[in-house]
Design an enzyme around this catalytic site. Sequence first.
Site, PDB file in Angstrom:
ATOM      1  N   ARG A   1      20.143  59.506  29.781  1.00  0.00           N
ATOM      2  CA  ARG A   1      19.361  59.532  28.544  1.00  0.00           C
ATOM      3  C   ARG A   1      20.267  59.737  27.341  1.00  0.00           C
ATOM      4  O   ARG A   1      20.097  59.092  26.307  1.00  0.00           O
ATOM      5  CB  ARG A   1      18.288  60.632  28.575  1.00  0.00           C
ATOM      6  CG  ARG A   1      17.333  60.539  27.379  1.00  0.00           C
ATOM      7  CD  ARG A   1      16.292  61.656  27.353  1.00  0.00           C
ATOM      8  NE  ARG A   1      15.252  61.392  26.368  1.00  0.00           N
ATOM      9  CZ  ARG A   1      15.332  61.743  25.084  1.00  0.00           C
ATOM     10  NH1 ARG A   1      16.423  62.355  24.618  1.00  0.00           N
ATOM     11  NH2 ARG A   1      14.342  61.470  24.249  1.00  0.00           N
ATOM     12  N   CYS A   2      21.243  60.616  27.471  1.00  0.00           N
ATOM     13  CA  CYS A   2      22.184  60.855  26.372  1.00  0.00           C
ATOM     14  C   CYS A   2      22.932  59.581  25.979  1.00  0.00           C
ATOM     15  O   CYS A   2      23.282  59.399  24.811  1.00  0.00           O
ATOM     16  CB  CYS A   2      23.207  61.921  26.776  1.00  0.00           C
ATOM     17  SG  CYS A   2      22.551  63.578  26.993  1.00  0.00           S
ATOM     18  N   MET A   3      23.189  58.713  26.956  1.00  0.00           N
ATOM     19  CA  MET A   3      24.026  57.536  26.723  1.00  0.00           C
ATOM     20  C   MET A   3      23.247  56.326  26.233  1.00  0.00           C
ATOM     21  O   MET A   3      23.816  55.229  26.155  1.00  0.00           O
ATOM     22  CB  MET A   3      24.770  57.167  28.012  1.00  0.00           C
ATOM     23  CG  MET A   3      25.770  58.201  28.467  1.00  0.00           C
ATOM     24  SD  MET A   3      26.822  57.590  29.796  1.00  0.00           S
ATOM     25  CE  MET A   3      25.609  57.221  31.059  1.00  0.00           C
TER      26      MET A   3
END
Length: 407
Positions: free
Chosen positions: A396-398
Amino acid sequence: MSSSSINVYSEIGRLKKVLLHRPGRELENLMPEYLERLLFDDIPYLKKAQEEHDFFADIFRSMNIETVYLEDLVADSLVNEDIKNQFIDEYIEEADIKERRESRILKEFFLSFKSNREMVVKMMEGIRKSEINDYRGPRLADYLSNQYPFIIDPMPNLYFTRDPFATVGKGVTIHKMFTVTRNRETLFAKYIFNCNLKYKETKLYYDRCEKASLEGGDILVLNSEVVAVGISQRTNPNAIEKFASLLLTEDTTFKKVLAVDIPKTRAFMHLDTVFTMVDYDKFTIHPNIKSDMNVYVLQRDIEGKISITEEKGTLEDILKKELHLDNVKLIKCGGNSVIDAAREQWNDGSNTLCIAPGEVIVYSRNYVTNEILQQEGIKVHTMPSSELSRGRGGPRCMSMPLIRENL
């Protein structure tokens, strides 16, 4: 601007278009002495990190999800020479280059690149002193500062595209980041949403010139009426209140912002490192998060002012109430094993990326959590992560969704 250039009304609607940044030589400009300064705990091996990231992108492409890259959008935003020159000047200023002579040398350096894309990639990589001849001037200060090897620091956190800005509904928030190191990243978002022909008319719900910090990992669009925002180490409550005042208007479908108070430590960096949505009624959660969290509801009262009320009860009960759900399932990272939970949470086992209801992308290394997700009926796509995970962020962060189907 196409009316569908931004459309994100949930965390779980089928993903149609996503923004990524493939890690570049900025990772090879990491040095042990300066890891803390650049918010890294370790140095990923670039070649392997790129292979892992390409695998990540191929998952999207295999499912007909359009994949675009940050450097391409920025390059396409420099639509004329005036904007390009303004962008370079602002980049140099935000890199804390104060001397006129040095600014002139750097501007000539950037203008020497054959394409805008090559120039933008170099800005992301950072600039070593060895790359520009005669950069060191004749002053005593120039000699004394020579030990530091960079003219401009690299931006190794860029592959976490979730944080510098966030898509909400048909609009976007451009962030004031918590750290100086990452605040330069939001300059790219500024030019995309001010100058790119496809995105320049996008509605802004927060801007990078604000004083209070707000980061994208803390923003979760739970449905077309409710957005959750973490009160975290990196997102200030004043920023959440300002965001709510701009979002909760008659021009949007959103009615409430849930401000979720989480521990203010690096281990609980953003809300999405401890809590993500994977289906209509299922969520992954950090095993050390208390069931009875402090949640504050921001909404407009009958006079049109933002009112704040505290919700009491378990997280499950609050989610059921605010999202109008009959049941809520919180899936613990690592299950009930203290050891598995600690190990897999270290590698962002709770940071799942939902690409359709009940369908997620996860790191393969978090096999205990992944098996639990499958047992709960979640379809799991695994990706390799031995190097990408060293940056302390998950799928999700990426990724920054640009378009999701409405539920």
